[in-house]
Design an enzyme around this catalytic site. Structure first.
Site, PDB file in Angstrom:
ATOM      1  N   GLU A  73       0.826  -1.196   0.000  1.00  0.00           N
ATOM      2  CA  GLU A  73       0.000   0.000   0.000  1.00  0.00           C
ATOM      3  C   GLU A  73       0.857   1.240   0.000  1.00  0.00           C
ATOM      4  OE1 GLU A  73      -3.173  -0.232   2.990  1.00  0.00           O
ATOM      5  OE2 GLU A  73      -2.742  -2.378   2.979  1.00  0.00           O
ATOM      6  N   SER A  83      11.405   6.476   9.072  1.00  0.00           N
ATOM      7  CA  SER A  83      10.886   6.170  10.405  1.00  0.00           C
ATOM      8  C   SER A  83      11.302   4.762  10.812  1.00  0.00           C
ATOM      9  CB  SER A  83       9.357   6.284  10.380  1.00  0.00           C
ATOM     10  OG  SER A  83       8.813   6.024  11.652  1.00  0.00           O
ATOM     11  N   CYS A 114       5.124  -4.819  16.422  1.00  0.00           N
ATOM     12  CA  CYS A 114       4.481  -3.826  17.297  1.00  0.00           C
ATOM     13  C   CYS A 114       3.000  -4.184  17.487  1.00  0.00           C
ATOM     14  CB  CYS A 114       4.604  -2.420  16.705  1.00  0.00           C
ATOM     15  SG  CYS A 114       6.303  -1.870  16.538  1.00  0.00           S
ATOM     16  N   GLY A 137       6.530  -2.047   6.718  1.00  0.00           N
ATOM     17  CA  GLY A 137       7.938  -2.420   6.784  1.00  0.00           C
ATOM     18  C   GLY A 137       8.765  -1.575   7.719  1.00  0.00           C
ATOM     19  N   GLU A 138       9.907  -2.139   8.101  1.00  0.00           N
ATOM     20  CA  GLU A 138      10.890  -1.433   8.915  1.00  0.00           C
ATOM     21  C   GLU A 138      12.066  -1.109   7.991  1.00  0.00           C
ATOM     22  OE1 GLU A 138      11.580   0.045  11.885  1.00  0.00           O
ATOM     23  OE2 GLU A 138      13.578   0.268  11.030  1.00  0.00           O
ATOM     24  N   SER A 148      10.235   5.764  16.397  1.00  0.00           N
ATOM     25  CA  SER A 148       8.978   5.435  17.055  1.00  0.00           C
ATOM     26  C   SER A 148       9.264   5.037  18.490  1.00  0.00           C
ATOM     27  CB  SER A 148       8.294   4.281  16.309  1.00  0.00           C
ATOM     28  OG  SER A 148       8.132   4.630  14.955  1.00  0.00           O
ATOM     29  N   LEU A 149       8.939   5.910  19.411  1.00  0.00           N
ATOM     30  CA  LEU A 149       9.263   5.675  20.814  1.00  0.00           C
ATOM     31  C   LEU A 149       8.057   5.094  21.546  1.00  0.00           C
ATOM     32  CD1 LEU A 149      12.034   6.162  21.963  1.00  0.00           C
ATOM     33  CD2 LEU A 149      11.249   8.369  22.828  1.00  0.00           C
ATOM     34  N   HIS A 150       6.979   5.840  21.553  1.00  0.00           N
ATOM     35  CA  HIS A 150       5.682   5.396  22.077  1.00  0.00           C
ATOM     36  C   HIS A 150       5.660   5.090  23.571  1.00  0.00           C
ATOM     37  CE1 HIS A 150       4.747   5.425  17.903  1.00  0.00           C
ATOM     38  NE2 HIS A 150       5.075   4.192  17.623  1.00  0.00           N
ATOM     39  N   CYS A 155       6.129  -7.028   7.879  1.00  0.00           N
ATOM     40  CA  CYS A 155       7.149  -6.482   8.774  1.00  0.00           C
ATOM     41  C   CYS A 155       7.359  -7.494   9.884  1.00  0.00           C
ATOM     42  CB  CYS A 155       6.627  -5.170   9.372  1.00  0.00           C
ATOM     43  SG  CYS A 155       7.777  -4.353  10.513  1.00  0.00           S
ATOM     44  N   CYS A 195      -1.763   6.011   9.740  1.00  0.00           N
ATOM     45  CA  CYS A 195      -0.650   5.269  10.320  1.00  0.00           C
ATOM     46  C   CYS A 195      -1.091   3.982  10.974  1.00  0.00           C
ATOM     47  CB  CYS A 195      -0.005   6.100  11.408  1.00  0.00           C
ATOM     48  SG  CYS A 195       1.477   6.836  10.835  1.00  0.00           S
ATOM     49  N   ASN A 203      -4.482   5.071  16.002  1.00  0.00           N
ATOM     50  CA  ASN A 203      -5.566   4.633  15.122  1.00  0.00           C
ATOM     51  C   ASN A 203      -5.907   3.216  15.539  1.00  0.00           C
ATOM     52  OD1 ASN A 203      -5.772   6.899  13.200  1.00  0.00           O
ATOM     53  ND2 ASN A 203      -3.646   6.368  12.796  1.00  0.00           N
ATOM     54  N   CYS A 225       3.765   8.334   1.209  1.00  0.00           N
ATOM     55  CA  CYS A 225       4.127   7.418   2.286  1.00  0.00           C
ATOM     56  C   CYS A 225       4.304   6.060   1.642  1.00  0.00           C
ATOM     57  CB  CYS A 225       2.981   7.419   3.299  1.00  0.00           C
ATOM     58  SG  CYS A 225       3.174   6.219   4.608  1.00  0.00           S
TER      59      CYS A 225
END
Ligand code: SAH
Length: 357
Positions: free
Chosen positions: A93, A198, A117, A166-167, A221-223, A113, A340, A297, A106
């Site tokens: 996508e 990212s 997460c 993906g990473e 990406s910390l979160h 991936c 996202c 999301n 994007c």
């Protein structure tokens, strides 16, 4: 794709070499590059090349492409999601977001991936495979072509964010080659400042990237503000501790002069309290960086809810009072599953009855 290679995997210098190898002069290589990045999909359309050259190229190469299967435009018209078929029937996508300063793509760097997460749709089926350089290039060309202005118009893709499935640092070599390639003035001339990569925090990759002499924006990406909480929601956090990640971010800033962004997706009652904001403020201290706050999301089956607006604002306020620069991610494309973490590649392969249309 048979035994023929994808010419979009090749850099302009490599294409010049290819032309020399088939007995042609270097300037023919430049002509080929020019056509490719105009979005031409057939060697026969390279009309300033002799037929013999076109034939030789066709015998050895294909011009790879991602085939648009579905295009979904958001209600407001500012976001477009594309589902694209790859040559081996995998699906990826892409999302195009319209901003005042130009269109942003994007794009995906892997099919699936393997980072796992817990709040992200793209990782549910694990990693299927890495994308090739040409498959990333083809995503940009597809978007440019779709907007009908290849090579000329204002509406071309001006900014690239590697935030699709993906990473990117897990497909390091292909991603770095791709970024250098689209930055080249002979191809798409996309400024490094207009590119954001990212990562979920793969420390060796961050350090290696810092030494590439490629000053793109790094988003991490910390979160969560500490390892305990981070490990609960992101398995990759078990491999690299948060202090190591912040050290690597500082190194990145030192080497590139680019401010690092930390992504922080707010999950109601999980990571969005004042304690967490304070702890994050302390962790980042006076490091010149941004925190990009994204209300989560929600995705099916994951136990996370969007934080109430008042809580989001309080979180931002707490961070600001700790001296941190905070921006709220503009929320685009939610109505089309293009926000996202909502991207779900490979949906046709598992026939789970979900549909995007
Ligand atoms: N692998 C990269 C790119 C992932 S997508 C990375 O981990 O950074 C880009 C961002 O979307 C990441 O910050 C990711 O953590 C975040 N994200 C994933 N799922 C999300 C969701 N459901 N809601 C909000 N953000 C999400």
């Amino acid at each position: 794709m048979g035994t023929r290679m994808d010419i979009l995997d090749k850099s302009p210098a490599e294409i010049v070499e290819i032309l020399k190898q088939i007995g042609e002069q270097g300037f023919r290589g430049k002509q080929v590059v020019n056509w490719l990045y105009k979005g031409i999909e057939d060697f026969d359309d390279m009309t300033n090349l002799p037929m013999t050259v076109r034939t030789k190229l066709r015998e050895r190469y294909v011009i790879g492409r991602v085939n648009q299967m579905e295009k979904i435009v958001s209600d407001k018209g500012d976001t477009i999601k594309y589902l694209c078929l790859l040559h081996d029937d995998n699906i990826i996508e892409d999302v195009v977001m319209g901003y005042d300063y130009g269109n942003t793509l994007c794009l995906s760097t892997q099919v699936g991936c393997r980072m796992g997460c817990s709040f992200c749709e793209s990782t549910r089926q694990g990693l299927i495979r890495n994308l090739e350089v040409g498959e990333m290039v083809a995503q940009v060309l597809m978007a440019n072509t779709d907007m009908g202005t290849v090579g000329t118009g204002e509406r071309n893709i001006r900014n690239i964010v590697l935030m699709g499935s993906g990473e990117p640092l897990d497909n390091y070599d292909n991603v770095v080659k791709f970024l250098r390639l689209i930055h080249d003035p002979e191809t798409l001339n996309i400024g490094y400042r207009n590119i954001t990569l990212s990562t979920c925090g793969l420390v060796p990759g961050i350090r290696r990237l810092a030494d590439e002499d490629m000053p793109i924006t790094l988003a991490i990406s910390l979160h969560a503000p500490n390892d305990k909480l981070r490990r609960r929601i992101m398995p990759a956090a078990s491999a690299y501790g948060i202090l190591e990640i912040v050290e690597a971010a500082k190194y990145y800033f030192e080497r590139t002069g680019r401010r690092v962004s930390f992504e922080y997706s707010l999950m109601d009652g999980i990571n969005d309290g004042s304690d967490e904001a304070m702890e994050l403020g302390k962790l980042l201290g006076d490091f010149p960086c941004h925190v990009n706050v994204i209300p989560i999301n929600t995705i099916e089956g994951a136990p996370y809810n969007r934080s109430p607006e008042a809580r989001i604002q309080l979180f931002e306020k707490n961070l600001r009072s700790a001296g941190i620069q905070v921006t709220r991610r503009r929320e685009l494309g939610q109505d089309i599953g293009g926000a996202c973490g909502q991207l779900k590649s490979g949906y046709l392969n598992d026939f789970d009855g979900e549909s995007f249309s």
